[in-house]
Design an enzyme around this catalytic site. Structure first.
Site, PDB file in Angstrom:
ATOM      1  CE  LYS A  41       5.306  -9.369  -5.104  1.00 45.19           C
ATOM      2  NZ  LYS A  41       4.416  -9.007  -6.040  1.00 45.19           N
ATOM      3  CE1 TYR A  90       2.140  -0.096  28.570  1.00 43.80           C
ATOM      4  CE2 TYR A  90       2.733  -1.770  26.712  1.00 43.80           C
ATOM      5  CZ  TYR A  90       3.085  -0.841  27.743  1.00 43.80           C
ATOM      6  OH  TYR A  90       4.380  -0.884  27.774  1.00 43.80           O
TER       7      TYR A  90
HETATM    8  C1  LIG Z   1       3.491 -10.210  -6.456  1.00 42.96           C
HETATM    9  C2  LIG Z   1       3.372 -10.476  -7.902  1.00 42.96           C
HETATM   10  C3  LIG Z   1       3.059 -11.843  -8.231  1.00 42.96           C
HETATM   11  C4  LIG Z   1       2.626 -12.749  -7.270  1.00 42.96           C
HETATM   12  O1  LIG Z   1       1.460 -12.776  -6.687  1.00 42.96           O
HETATM   13  P1  LIG Z   1       0.944 -14.103  -5.776  1.00 42.96           P
HETATM   14  O2  LIG Z   1      -0.625 -13.210  -5.460  1.00 42.96           O
HETATM   15  O3  LIG Z   1       1.541 -13.637  -4.450  1.00 42.96           O
HETATM   16  O4  LIG Z   1       1.017 -15.323  -6.523  1.00 42.96           O
HETATM   17  C5  LIG Z   1       2.942 -12.104  -9.702  1.00 42.96           C
HETATM   18  N1  LIG Z   1       3.161 -11.164 -10.379  1.00 42.96           N
HETATM   19  C6  LIG Z   1       3.304  -9.648 -10.129  1.00 42.96           C
HETATM   20  C7  LIG Z   1       3.630  -8.805 -11.304  1.00 42.96           C
HETATM   21  C8  LIG Z   1       3.443  -9.338  -8.783  1.00 42.96           C
HETATM   22  O5  LIG Z   1       3.741  -8.148  -8.532  1.00 42.96           O
END
Ligand SMILES: *Cc1c(COP(=O)(O)O)cnc(C)c1O
Length: 373
Positions: free
Chosen positions: A41, A262
């Protein structure tokens, strides 16, 4: 190609696809019988899904998880036909035709989505693929406890679907001693008793390290593939994946009473050499690293001084007289792992990677294309 990626900045983000594959294999080697998915994702956690997903597929990964439909379509295009792409946000109203036409698998998050996808399946006279997500402690996505109970009492609600997995998601998997882990495991196991014939999935990256009881039929690592340590206060068993190198644009030799950046937050104490590097918060280099972060020039660690600005970061390179404009400094990589950058910045590695943005010159090393050459 958009103009930003056609002429990126002079700083370089290198993504090591071989390290991602090695991390995938390290995780898969911990499993006895369970399959290993790839969570890709958010553009593979900011690292470029068009390169990461094919590398994982070449390593044998056939189950991919994305957040929303658009990400699913992108992954579909770069993965083999027999790969399955799960969309975690679920089946939003109006998306049914696209899910079906693109062979995407929705992760159904409530009874209404189950009913709606079932209606499409019945009207088409086919069993459509789905995963069913039940909430066991996140209170975020998935069937709430009451709906899970309704479903468990009437499993026929799933009969029109080809349910690939029932799944849930752990809230505290990186805290091995947290009592919520066994509590979620118990709740998930109870729910599964209504569906003994269905495969199950619970563990994210950290969940894999909670042991075989958490593995079920499929694990869903994301962060660990990209080099983020899934273990708290233990050595990282995974390889670093992303290396960030900033280009030195200019060197300033300054004497007191000069200030830097800054807000004039840094006041030089003596004769100081300052390197101005082409990376700032608009590049996802967090502003919270102001006067806290560091970088490597050759083998020397040098501190960030003054505020990180939109496009620039200033380093005190007094200790490295050879540093000159045109040199590169390592902002993140083997010697400054993503988790260290995150901790110094007051955040987590996930946020560092996903914010790197499109401004760097991106280089991919290794991966299937390299192997074919
Ligand atoms: C993002 C996600 C994962 C992966 O999690 P990590 O901690 O990055 O390994 C797995 N299952 C779901 C439902 C997620 O949203």
């Amino acid at each position: 190609m958009d103009p930003l990626s056609a002429r990126p900045s002079q700083s370089v983000l290198t993504v090591d696809l071989d390290a991602i594959v090695a991390n995938y294999r390290t995780l898969a080697a911990r499993l006895k019988g369970a399959a290993c998915a790839g969570v890709v994702k958010a553009d593979a956690y900011g690292l470029g899904v068009h390169r990461v997903a094919p590398a994982l597929a070449a390593a044998g990964c056939r189950e991919f998880f994305v957040a929303h439909l658009g990400e699913g379509l992108a992954v579909r295009e770069v993965t083999p036909r027999d790969a399955r792409v799960y969309v975690l946000h679920g089946l939003l109203a109006g998306e049914e035709d696209e899910f079906r036409a693109s062979s995407l698998t929705p992760v159904l998050n409530d009874l209404e989505q189950i009913a709606r996808w079932s209606a499409v399946a019945k009207s088409r006279g086919m069993r459509l693929p789905a995963a069913v997500h039940v909430d066991t402690g996140m209170s975020r996505l998935g069937l709430p406890a009451a709906e899970a109970k309704t479903l468990a009492a009437d499993p026929s609600r799933l009969e029109a679907l080809d349910v690939r997995y029932v799944m849930s998601h752990l809230a505290c998997a990186e805290e091995t001693g947290n009592p919520l882990n066994p509590a979620q495991l118990a709740e998930f196991t109870r729910f599964r008793q209504a569906f003994p014939q269905l495969k199950a999935s619970l563990a994210n990256s950290s969940g894999i390290f909670l042991g075989p009881a958490y593995h079920f039929d499929l694990v869903r690592p994301g962060c660990a593939l990209y080099g983020i340590n899934p273990l708290l206060q233990q050595p990282n068993p995974l390889r670093q994946v992303a290396r960030l190198e900033g280009k030195i644009l200019q060197i300033h030799e300054v004497d007191p009473p000069r200030t830097v950046g800054y807000g004039a937050t840094h006041r030089v104490a003596g004769r100081t050499r300052i390197a101005t590097v082409a990376a700032g918060y608009a590049d996802g280099w967090p502003r919270s690293l102001s006067s806290r972060g560091s970088a490597f020039i050759g083998d020397s660690r040098v501190p960030v001084i003054g505020r990180v600005s939109m496009d620039l970061t200033t380093l005190d390179v007094t200790a490295v007289p050879a540093a000159k404009a045109g040199d590169t400094v390592e902002l993140m990589g083997e010697r400054i792992p993503v988790d260290e950058v995150a901790e110094t910045a007051g955040t987590i590695g996930y946020e560092i990677l996903t914010r790197l943005g499109a401004r760097y010159h991106r280089v991919y090393t290794g991966g299937p294309a390299a192997a074919a050459q």
